[in-house]
Write an enzyme that holds these catalytic residues in place. Structure first.
Site, PDB file in Angstrom:
ATOM      1  N   LYS A 223      -9.870  12.901   8.427  1.00 37.27           N
ATOM      2  CA  LYS A 223      -9.550  12.365   9.753  1.00 37.27           C
ATOM      3  C   LYS A 223      -9.466  13.503  10.758  1.00 37.27           C
ATOM      4  O   LYS A 223      -8.996  14.586  10.413  1.00 37.27           O
ATOM      5  CB  LYS A 223      -8.170  11.678   9.718  1.00 37.27           C
ATOM      6  CG  LYS A 223      -8.118  10.360   9.006  1.00 37.27           C
ATOM      7  CD  LYS A 223      -6.698   9.793   9.059  1.00 37.27           C
ATOM      8  CE  LYS A 223      -6.561   8.519   8.253  1.00 37.27           C
ATOM      9  NZ  LYS A 223      -7.280   7.376   8.812  1.00 37.27           N
TER      10      LYS A 223
ATOM     11  N   ASP B  86     -11.961   7.399   3.411  1.00 33.34           N
ATOM     12  CA  ASP B  86     -10.825   7.067   4.269  1.00 33.34           C
ATOM     13  C   ASP B  86     -10.478   5.579   4.198  1.00 33.34           C
ATOM     14  O   ASP B  86      -9.451   5.157   4.714  1.00 33.34           O
ATOM     15  CB  ASP B  86     -11.133   7.490   5.716  1.00 33.34           C
ATOM     16  CG  ASP B  86      -9.882   7.583   6.570  1.00 33.34           C
ATOM     17  OD1 ASP B  86      -8.771   7.537   6.010  1.00 33.34           O
ATOM     18  OD2 ASP B  86     -10.019   7.712   7.801  1.00 33.34           O
TER      19      ASP B  86
ATOM     20  N   LYS C 200       0.868  -1.191   0.000  1.00 31.50           N
ATOM     21  CA  LYS C 200       0.000   0.000   0.000  1.00 31.50           C
ATOM     22  C   LYS C 200       0.897   1.230   0.000  1.00 31.50           C
ATOM     23  O   LYS C 200       1.769   1.368   0.862  1.00 31.50           O
ATOM     24  CB  LYS C 200      -0.911   0.006   1.231  1.00 31.50           C
ATOM     25  CG  LYS C 200      -1.688   1.318   1.411  1.00 31.50           C
ATOM     26  CD  LYS C 200      -2.684   1.268   2.572  1.00 31.50           C
ATOM     27  CE  LYS C 200      -3.258   2.654   2.858  1.00 31.50           C
ATOM     28  NZ  LYS C 200      -4.210   2.665   4.000  1.00 31.50           N
TER      29      LYS C 200
ATOM     30  N   GLU D   9      -9.297   4.133   1.720  1.00 33.18           N
ATOM     31  CA  GLU D   9      -8.704   4.340   0.397  1.00 33.18           C
ATOM     32  C   GLU D   9      -7.669   3.289   0.030  1.00 33.18           C
ATOM     33  O   GLU D   9      -7.466   2.994  -1.143  1.00 33.18           O
ATOM     34  CB  GLU D   9      -8.067   5.736   0.329  1.00 33.18           C
ATOM     35  CG  GLU D   9      -6.641   5.858   0.905  1.00 33.18           C
ATOM     36  CD  GLU D   9      -6.547   5.544   2.395  1.00 33.18           C
ATOM     37  OE1 GLU D   9      -7.573   5.654   3.084  1.00 33.18           O
ATOM     38  OE2 GLU D   9      -5.454   5.183   2.857  1.00 33.18           O
TER      39      GLU D   9
ATOM     40  N   ARG E 133      -7.544   0.031   0.359  1.00 30.19           N
ATOM     41  CA  ARG E 133      -8.081  -1.146  -0.352  1.00 30.19           C
ATOM     42  C   ARG E 133      -8.485  -0.786  -1.781  1.00 30.19           C
ATOM     43  O   ARG E 133      -8.408  -1.628  -2.675  1.00 30.19           O
ATOM     44  CB  ARG E 133      -9.254  -1.731   0.441  1.00 30.19           C
ATOM     45  CG  ARG E 133     -10.427  -0.800   0.598  1.00 30.19           C
ATOM     46  CD  ARG E 133     -11.357  -1.228   1.719  1.00 30.19           C
ATOM     47  NE  ARG E 133     -10.804  -0.936   3.038  1.00 30.19           N
ATOM     48  CZ  ARG E 133     -11.406  -1.211   4.184  1.00 30.19           C
ATOM     49  NH1 ARG E 133     -12.591  -1.785   4.194  1.00 30.19           N
ATOM     50  NH2 ARG E 133     -10.843  -0.909   5.332  1.00 30.19           N
TER      51      ARG E 133
ATOM     52  N   ASP F 208      -2.255  10.063   4.097  1.00 27.00           N
ATOM     53  CA  ASP F 208      -3.679   9.744   4.197  1.00 27.00           C
ATOM     54  C   ASP F 208      -4.372  10.725   5.132  1.00 27.00           C
ATOM     55  O   ASP F 208      -4.343  10.575   6.352  1.00 27.00           O
ATOM     56  CB  ASP F 208      -3.849   8.307   4.712  1.00 27.00           C
ATOM     57  CG  ASP F 208      -5.317   7.901   4.813  1.00 27.00           C
ATOM     58  OD1 ASP F 208      -6.175   8.625   4.244  1.00 27.00           O
ATOM     59  OD2 ASP F 208      -5.601   6.862   5.446  1.00 27.00           O
TER      60      ASP F 208
ATOM     61  N   ASP G   2       1.584   5.878   5.791  1.00 27.54           N
ATOM     62  CA  ASP G   2       0.608   5.032   5.105  1.00 27.54           C
ATOM     63  C   ASP G   2       1.163   4.417   3.813  1.00 27.54           C
ATOM     64  O   ASP G   2       0.436   3.767   3.061  1.00 27.54           O
ATOM     65  CB  ASP G   2      -0.663   5.849   4.833  1.00 27.54           C
ATOM     66  CG  ASP G   2      -1.922   5.002   4.977  1.00 27.54           C
ATOM     67  OD1 ASP G   2      -1.831   3.906   5.552  1.00 27.54           O
ATOM     68  OD2 ASP G   2      -2.979   5.439   4.485  1.00 27.54           O
TER      69      ASP G   2
HETATM   70  N1  BES Z   1      -4.353   4.316   6.845  1.00 26.47           N
HETATM   71  C1  BES Z   1      -5.522   4.040   7.578  1.00 26.47           C
HETATM   72  C2  BES Z   1      -5.355   2.930   8.616  1.00 26.47           C
HETATM   73  C3  BES Z   1      -4.429   3.191   9.749  1.00 26.47           C
HETATM   74  C4  BES Z   1      -4.918   3.602  10.980  1.00 26.47           C
HETATM   75  C5  BES Z   1      -3.089   2.956   9.631  1.00 26.47           C
HETATM   76  C6  BES Z   1      -4.081   3.795  12.039  1.00 26.47           C
HETATM   77  C7  BES Z   1      -2.230   3.147  10.707  1.00 26.47           C
HETATM   78  C8  BES Z   1      -2.732   3.551  11.918  1.00 26.47           C
HETATM   79  C9  BES Z   1      -6.632   3.595   6.629  1.00 26.47           C
HETATM   80  O1  BES Z   1      -6.601   4.152   5.363  1.00 26.47           O
HETATM   81  C10 BES Z   1      -7.921   4.009   7.238  1.00 26.47           C
HETATM   82  O2  BES Z   1      -8.159   5.172   7.345  1.00 26.47           O
HETATM   83  N2  BES Z   1      -8.721   3.028   7.620  1.00 26.47           N
HETATM   84  C11 BES Z   1      -9.992   3.265   8.201  1.00 26.47           C
HETATM   85  C12 BES Z   1     -10.992   2.371   7.511  1.00 26.47           C
HETATM   86  C13 BES Z   1     -12.410   2.693   7.803  1.00 26.47           C
HETATM   87  C14 BES Z   1     -12.785   4.023   7.196  1.00 26.47           C
HETATM   88  C15 BES Z   1     -13.272   1.596   7.246  1.00 26.47           C
HETATM   89  C16 BES Z   1      -9.901   2.943   9.683  1.00 26.47           C
HETATM   90  O3  BES Z   1      -9.207   1.997  10.051  1.00 26.47           O
HETATM   91  O4  BES Z   1     -10.495   3.666  10.477  1.00 26.47           O
HETATM   92 ZN    ZN Z   2      -4.799   4.738   4.699  1.00 22.16          ZN
HETATM   93 MN    MN Z   3      -7.583   6.009   5.284  1.00 17.45          MN
END
Ligand code: BES
Ligand code: ZN
Ligand code: MN
Length: 514
Positions: free
Chosen positions: A289, A359, A277, A361, A363, A282, A300
């Site tokens: 966020k 968010d 990834k 993103e 996947r 992000d 990220d």
């Molecule tokens: N990059 C984040 C996940 C992340 C969170 C990485 C904390 C490292 C530390 C990812 O893109 C994300 O925002 N995921 C969301 C998904 C949700 C919107 C379904 C999440 O985990 O809150």
């Molecule tokens: Zn992310």
């Molecule tokens: Mn994200």
């Protein structure tokens, strides 16, 4: 750093720091410690007692020898209980040795590596682990920091002397094996440092195009490693509309990075694909966020950093396995053209994705990379992604989640992780949760209907794009980044995944030879 294998430990030999690992409750039993105590007129035994130094893991006792031994200073470091000593203990111990070396800015260092009769631990493994821990523990990302008094930053000892001792207390004589172990450790640590540097670089600099440039620099410096980059126009021709959608909110152009390593003799059959990834920042996009969650999101692209670094090490080590590393590099920002919740985008393989949350993103970008891997006849796939906060909630900050569609392949990846000293835990790819990512308007939706099992719905989404290819997804959202200093990693990018991947390719190389 010049490493030399020595065949005997002469306590009169000049060195800035002598590192002596000791087992718990056996501090005054090792040969070198007793000899040293003699040189110091019995004061060492006294010191050990007074400081209540027991040799517990994490415990250390550093002292000046006041000219009574060849070493200016000695660090006794705890290995923990003898029966539990494993490679990781040596790695962590050497990480602490690195801290002592930094504190005194030592120029020469002697590492003694006494290996008790621990189950399955060979001297060369322990020596390799120590070399790895030392090198990783010395790492700093300090390009934006001024040293006090303008002195140059400390980068480690110029000279390291290493000696291994077997369970019988005798020096290990196969110095060729030790030399090879140290060289391999340095190659692994070099890869981890590449990944850490990529992750730690600030997001204003580490843009998608910069990541491609860095991959190009590594490819030009590494025989056998070939780079191909698709710019956004080429990505559009390949119909990578999912990754392109994520990138649209940013002024920074996305790109698709492919690093290929196809050694002669590895055949033209289906190869191993490593997919990372690569979201260089992000912000969450329009589903922005909150500030406390946005900080550190330069990490990220840690999955991308790991696969780029790992394939570089694989090529440097000339392992006889065909490997391809893929990264769809994008920045996720809210802008005038940003992709929106309710949008539907088609990935490279034609699967349509409903955007439930901008968010989620990672996947969406991985959909295109995985599609590319399948289209290019991947034999096996591993993806590494800082995919979900949910995985960190479930497993804590040190452990990656592993999910996949093929038991033997999952097993291989988990074993490789164990050998490398990187923690992964299996999570179920629970198909009863498929309903969660059903969409009313598209083939699949990028977020689950509930807040439960986010790491699992993330993986179920990715599974749609790998078809039947044996695949393992590693959610590295926790271990990719250290909020607090760890034994052999400072705060920041950890380089998680690099060692695991190289071990995995080594396993495949052995499989081929068998
Ligand atoms: N990059 C984040 C996940 C992340 C969170 C990485 C904390 C490292 C530390 C990812 O893109 C994300 O925002 N995921 C969301 C998904 C949700 C919107 C379904 C999440 O985990 O809150
Ligand atoms: Zn992310
Ligand atoms: Mn994200």
């Amino acid at each position: 750093m010049k490493v030399e294998i020595i065949k005997a430990l002469d306590l009169k030999t000049r060195t800035d720091l002598l590192v002596l690992p000791v087992c718990e409750d056996r501090v005054m039993q090792g040969g070198p410690v007793l000899q040293l105590d003699k040189l110091l007129d019995g004061t060492l035994k006294q010191l050990v007692e007074e400081e209540d130094f027991k040799g517990k893991p994490g415990q250390g006792l550093t002292f000046h020898t006041m000219g009574k031994a060849g070493a200016l200073r000695v660090a006794l470091l705890g290995l923990g209980p003898e029966e539990k000593v494993a490679a990781e203990r040596f790695r962590r111990l050497a990480g602490r040795a690195a801290e002592v070396a930094r504190k005194y800015r030592v120029k020469s260092l002697t590492l003694a590596c006494p290996v008790p009769a621990a189950p399955g631990l060979e001297v060369k493994q322990a020596v390799g682990a120590m070399a790895e821990g030392l090198s990783l523990g010395l790492y700093r990302f300090d390009k934006y920091k001024k040293e006090p008094e303008g002195r140059p930053p400390y980068t480690g000892p110029q000279k390291v002397s290493v000696i291994g001792f077997g369970a019988d207390g005798r020096p290990y004589t196969d110095s060729g094996a030790l030399k090879a172990a140290v060289e391999r450790a340095e190659a692994l640590a070099g890869g981890v440092k590449i990944a850490r540097d990529l992750v730690n670089e600030i997001p204003e600099v580490m843009t998608p195009e910069e990541l491609a440039k860095k991959a190009g620099e590594l490819a030009s410096a590494t025989p056998g490693l070939k780079l191909r980059v698709l710019d956004s126009k080429a990505m559009a021709r390949w119909k990578m509309n999912a990754a392109l959608a994520v990138a649209r909110g940013s002024d920074r152009k996305p790109c698709f990075i492919e690093l290929g390593y196809a050694p002669r003799g590895a055949g033209r059959g289906p190869g191993l694909f490593l997919v990372g990834k690569g979201v260089t920042f992000d912000s969450g996009g329009l589903n922005i966020k909150p500030g406390e969650h946005m900080a550190t999101m330069k990490m990220d692209m840690a999955g991308a950093a790991a696969v780029i670094a790992a394939i570089t090490v694989v090529a440097r080590m000339k392992l006889p396995v065909r490997v391809t590393a893929l990264v769809a590099a994008v920045e996720n920002l809210p802008g005038g053209r940003a992709y929106k919740p309710d949008d539907v985008v088609a990935a490279l393989d034609g699967t349509t994705i409903e955007v439930g949350n901008t968010d989620a993103e990672g996947r969406v970008t991985l959909a295109d990379s995985l599609g590319w891997a399948v289209k290019h006849k991947a034999g096996r796939i591993v993806d590494l992604a800082t995919l979900t906060g949910s995985c960190v909630v479930g497993l804590g900050p040190h452990t990656a989640g592993a999910l996949g569609n093929d038991e033997p392949w999952l097993d291989q990846v988990c074993r490789a992780a164990g050998e490398a000293g990187e923690k992964v835990a299996l999570l179920p790819l629970d198909e009863d949760m498929e309903d969660d990512i059903k969409s009313e308007v598209a083939d699949v939706k990028n977020v689950g209907a509930t807040r439960f099992g986010g790491a699992i719905t993330g993986a179920l989404f990715l599974q749609k794009f790998v078809k039947d290819t044996p695949w393992v997804h590693l959610d590295i959202a926790g271990p990719a980044w250290a909020d607090k200093k760890r034994d052999y990693a400072p705060v920041g990018g950890t380089g998680f995944g690099v060692r695991l991947l190289v071990h995995l390719v080594e396993r495949l190389a052995q499989e081929r030879q068998a």
